[in-house]
Motif scaffolding. Structure first.
Motif, PDB file in Angstrom:
ATOM      1  N   GLN A 243       0.846  -1.157   0.118  1.00 57.02           N
ATOM      2  CA  GLN A 243      -0.064   0.125  -0.131  1.00 57.02           C
ATOM      3  C   GLN A 243       1.019   1.195   0.110  1.00 57.02           C
ATOM      4  O   GLN A 243       0.685   2.191   0.756  1.00 57.02           O
ATOM      5  N   ASN A 244       1.828   1.258  -0.712  1.00 55.41           N
ATOM      6  CA  ASN A 244       2.876   2.396  -1.001  1.00 55.41           C
ATOM      7  C   ASN A 244       2.998   2.805  -2.396  1.00 55.41           C
ATOM      8  O   ASN A 244       4.208   3.372  -2.706  1.00 55.41           O
ATOM      9  N   TRP A 245       2.282   2.457  -3.437  1.00 56.61           N
ATOM     10  CA  TRP A 245       2.198   3.119  -4.685  1.00 56.61           C
ATOM     11  C   TRP A 245       1.528   4.598  -4.770  1.00 56.61           C
ATOM     12  O   TRP A 245       0.277   4.448  -4.585  1.00 56.61           O
ATOM     13  N   ASP A 246       2.304   5.480  -4.801  1.00 56.09           N
ATOM     14  CA  ASP A 246       1.619   6.818  -4.573  1.00 56.09           C
ATOM     15  C   ASP A 246       0.889   7.312  -5.769  1.00 56.09           C
ATOM     16  O   ASP A 246       0.966   6.812  -7.043  1.00 56.09           O
ATOM     17  N   ARG A 247      -0.167   7.839  -5.539  1.00 53.75           N
ATOM     18  CA  ARG A 247      -1.314   8.331  -6.490  1.00 53.75           C
ATOM     19  C   ARG A 247      -1.031   9.827  -6.814  1.00 53.75           C
ATOM     20  O   ARG A 247      -1.497  10.278  -7.766  1.00 53.75           O
ATOM     21  N   GLY A 248      -0.222  10.516  -6.145  1.00 53.25           N
ATOM     22  CA  GLY A 248       0.102  11.807  -6.499  1.00 53.25           C
ATOM     23  C   GLY A 248      -0.973  12.774  -6.019  1.00 53.25           C
ATOM     24  O   GLY A 248      -2.157  12.648  -5.552  1.00 53.25           O
TER      25      GLY A 248
END
Length: 328
Positions: A143-148
């Protein structure tokens, strides 16, 4: 070798081949609501390649973008029931199963993307993930994929907080988003992502908000020529799998999924930063009016409403305490 031995060897070889073929047929369908070409889709495809490598082809991931397998809540329900293997999307969607996950849909709850990511990787969110797997049958692999940072795009300029008063703004059908904008005086309008472009085009809503790279890729700037860089929200994308499906895999296959999801994170997050810069430069070049706001002022305003939102939504005291402790 006797005839019987040859027959036995042939039968054994055939059994091993069939067993190998059965292993190779472990297919995990991964659904996303994002369109083809979106960074989350690209990263999931990259993860699929790595999973195939790490498992020597025993496990394959098939990637289905653009809500081909249903909307977010439909796919998450499928994970819970074990009828769908994987979903990749904002962790905020998990609030439908555990209210605390809605925290990411609260405006200015995180200082910046780095702090949002650190909290998602930390003890509080890890505990939430464990609880989700145990109680709801949905496991989070990463749960560490950045969405910006999310910004407003609108048909009329949004320059100040006062401009939100009465503004018909599309929000995800999630309680945190709806109540947050309602408290700010906006006419929060829950609407599926698939209907948002048309809704904005037809005047059903006057504004929506997403990360700039998402807005540009989906051509929202062609119908709403005002971008306001409020950076009001930082989400993380989660890579999720049905707990029932996860437990059906070998330990080595489970670890391959976790490893692949984590390995992709760094590349994914670098791409998000680059894509946002490129998208905003492109929008500026195509005549979009770009406004920058006093973010400290907006942050103070929305954090002043946080306690009221906590009462409405019902975040756990431990989560509220951890979030507030990290505020600048």
């Amino acid at each position: 070798m006797s005839k019987v031995s040859k027959i036995t060897a042939f039968a054994l070889g055939s059994t091993l081949l069939l067993a190998g073929a059965a292993q190779a047929q472990t297919v995990l369908k991964a659904g996303l609501i994002d369109p083809p070409g979106h960074i989350d889709v690209q990263a999931t495809e990259r993860m699929a390649e790595r999973v195939a490598e790490l498992t020597n082809g025993e496990v394959t991931m098939e990637v289905y973008p653009a809500a081909q397998l249903g909307f977010a809540n439909d796919m998450l329900s499928g994970l819970k029931l074990g009828t769908l293997e994987m979903f990749v999307g904002g962790t905020t969607w998990l609030g439908a199963f555990d209210t605390d996950f809605w925290i990411s849909g609260t405006l200015y709850v995180f200082n910046d993307q780095e702090q949002a990511r650190a909290m998602h990787e930390g003890e509080i969110f890890s505990g939430m993930a464990d609880r989700l797997a145990e109680e709801e049958g949905i496991r989070i692999l990463a749960q560490n994929w950045d969405r910006g940072p999310r910004n407003f795009i609108s048909t009329t300029p949004v320059r100040t907080i006062e401009d939100l008063e009465g503004l018909k703004i599309r929000v995800p059908p999630q309680e945190s988003w709806i109540e947050n904008f309602t408290l700010a005086g906006a006419a929060a309008t829950p609407m599926p992502l698939s209907e948002t472009f048309t809704g904005l085009q037809q005047g059903i809503v006057e504004a929506t908000e997403q990360a700039s790279n998402w807005l540009y890729a989906n051509k929202y700037h062609t119908i709403a020529p005002n971008l306001t860089r409020t950076k009001h929200n930082y989400e993380e994308t989660g890579v999720m799998i049905s707990e029932r499906v996860y437990q059906s895999l070998t330990e080595e296959q489970q670890q391959a999924l976790v490893t692949a999801a984590q390995e992709v994170a760094g590349w994914h997050n670098e791409q998000v930063v680059a894509q946002i810069e490129e998208a905003e430069a492109a929008m500026d070049g195509e005549g979009v009016t770009i406004e920058d706001v006093d973010i400290d002022n907006w942050k103070e305003h929305f954090r002043g409403e946080f306690d009221a939102l906590v009462e409405i939504v019902g975040y756990s005291p431990e989560l509220v305490e951890a979030v507030k402790a990290a505020w600048e």
